[in-house]
Design a protein around this motif. Structure first.
Motif, PDB file in Angstrom:
ATOM      1  N   MET A  99       4.384  -1.445  -2.344  1.00 23.63           N
ATOM      2  CA  MET A  99       3.149  -1.931  -1.730  1.00 23.63           C
ATOM      3  C   MET A  99       2.178  -0.777  -1.527  1.00 23.63           C
ATOM      4  N   TRP A 101       0.451   0.919   1.330  1.00 24.92           N
ATOM      5  CA  TRP A 101       0.540   1.038   2.783  1.00 24.92           C
ATOM      6  C   TRP A 101      -0.827   1.539   3.254  1.00 24.92           C
ATOM      7  N   SER A 103      -3.479   2.337   5.966  1.00 24.17           N
ATOM      8  CA  SER A 103      -3.414   2.619   7.399  1.00 24.17           C
ATOM      9  C   SER A 103      -4.553   3.500   7.873  1.00 24.17           C
ATOM     10  N   ARG A 107     -10.846   0.288   3.348  1.00 23.86           N
ATOM     11  CA  ARG A 107     -10.089  -0.846   2.790  1.00 23.86           C
ATOM     12  C   ARG A 107     -10.557  -1.221   1.383  1.00 23.86           C
ATOM     13  N   LYS A 111      -7.978  -1.425  -1.648  1.00 29.23           N
ATOM     14  CA  LYS A 111      -7.811  -2.702  -2.362  1.00 29.23           C
ATOM     15  C   LYS A 111      -8.050  -2.541  -3.861  1.00 29.23           C
ATOM     16  N   ALA A 114      -4.836  -1.196  -5.145  1.00 32.60           N
ATOM     17  CA  ALA A 114      -3.822  -2.256  -5.150  1.00 32.60           C
ATOM     18  C   ALA A 114      -4.028  -3.207  -6.333  1.00 32.60           C
ATOM     19  N   PRO A 120       1.201  -4.931  -4.059  1.00 29.55           N
ATOM     20  CA  PRO A 120       0.627  -5.750  -2.980  1.00 29.55           C
ATOM     21  C   PRO A 120      -0.040  -4.862  -1.926  1.00 29.55           C
ATOM     22  N   TYR A 121      -1.129  -5.365  -1.379  1.00 33.12           N
ATOM     23  CA  TYR A 121      -1.898  -4.632  -0.378  1.00 33.12           C
ATOM     24  C   TYR A 121      -1.459  -5.078   1.017  1.00 33.12           C
ATOM     25  N   HIS A 122      -1.096  -4.105   1.865  1.00 33.39           N
ATOM     26  CA  HIS A 122      -0.670  -4.428   3.228  1.00 33.39           C
ATOM     27  C   HIS A 122      -1.266  -3.447   4.230  1.00 33.39           C
ATOM     28  N   PRO A 123      -2.163  -3.910   5.096  1.00 34.40           N
ATOM     29  CA  PRO A 123      -2.581  -3.059   6.211  1.00 34.40           C
ATOM     30  C   PRO A 123      -1.370  -2.833   7.119  1.00 34.40           C
ATOM     31  N   MET A 124      -1.111  -1.582   7.434  1.00 36.97           N
ATOM     32  CA  MET A 124       0.072  -1.220   8.219  1.00 36.97           C
ATOM     33  C   MET A 124      -0.338  -0.305   9.363  1.00 36.97           C
TER      34      MET A 124
END
Length: 173
Positions: A99, A101, A103, A107, A111, A114, A120-124
């Motif tokens: 993914m 990550w 943070s 964004r 993105k 990603a 996959p894009y995941h805000p963490m």
């Protein structure tokens, strides 16, 4: 991390490029002692990604943060390089979460990476003592994130995809 070596092939592929209009700096391996030993930590048993000054705190075990922020030579080298360059974008290749990550950076840039990479894009959450959190909170108008590659060595096609993602995220023509 020394036991997350998938990004080294991507770094070497990026080294063979000279994209016009892009100042590309590549550090293929920030933890050579960890790579040699096959461990996350460096030769002193420190997780370099918990050794940066942003919200540093003493941690032990697998995330051993060292005796103080920037106690490790490798972290000091990365810290000094990032301060000197003030990069628009820093991509840290890690494994095995498959993914992006995200943070604390831009964004839109995360993105793009990603989408092009297929990760996959995941805000963490931001992590205490991490290089990424330090850069995103200290250097304004920069973006740092982790590309968490799947386990194992990336295929030639995957390396090509990740190289294209770096260039797209950096805004290379």
């Amino acid at each position: 991390h020394g036991n997350e070596t998938g990004g080294i092939a991507i770094a070497h592929a990026l080294e063979r490029l000279s994209p016009r209009g892009l100042d590309l700096w590549i550090v293929p391996d920030l933890n050579p002692d960890g790579v040699a030993a096959g461990t996350r930590q460096n030769a002193h048993g420190v997780d370099l990604n918990r050794n940066f000054p942003w919200r540093w705190r003493p941690m032990s075990g697998v995330y051993e943060s060292g005796p103080r922020p920037l106690s490790e030579r490798e972290a000091r080298i990365a810290h000094a390089l990032i301060l000197r360059l003030h990069p628009h974008l820093t991509v840290w290749f890690h494994q095995h979460l498959n993914m992006v990550w995200a943070s604390g950076g831009d964004r839109r840039i995360e993105k793009v990476f990603a989408r092009v990479s297929g990760l996959p894009y995941h805000p963490m959450p931001q992590l205490a003592g991490s290089a990424i959190s330090w850069q995103n909170n200290t250097l304004h108008r920069t973006t740092a994130f982790a590309a968490e590659l799947p386990a194992g060595e990336p295929s030639a096609a995957a390396v090509k995809r990740y190289v294209a993602a770096v260039l797209a995220a950096a805004g290379a023509p």
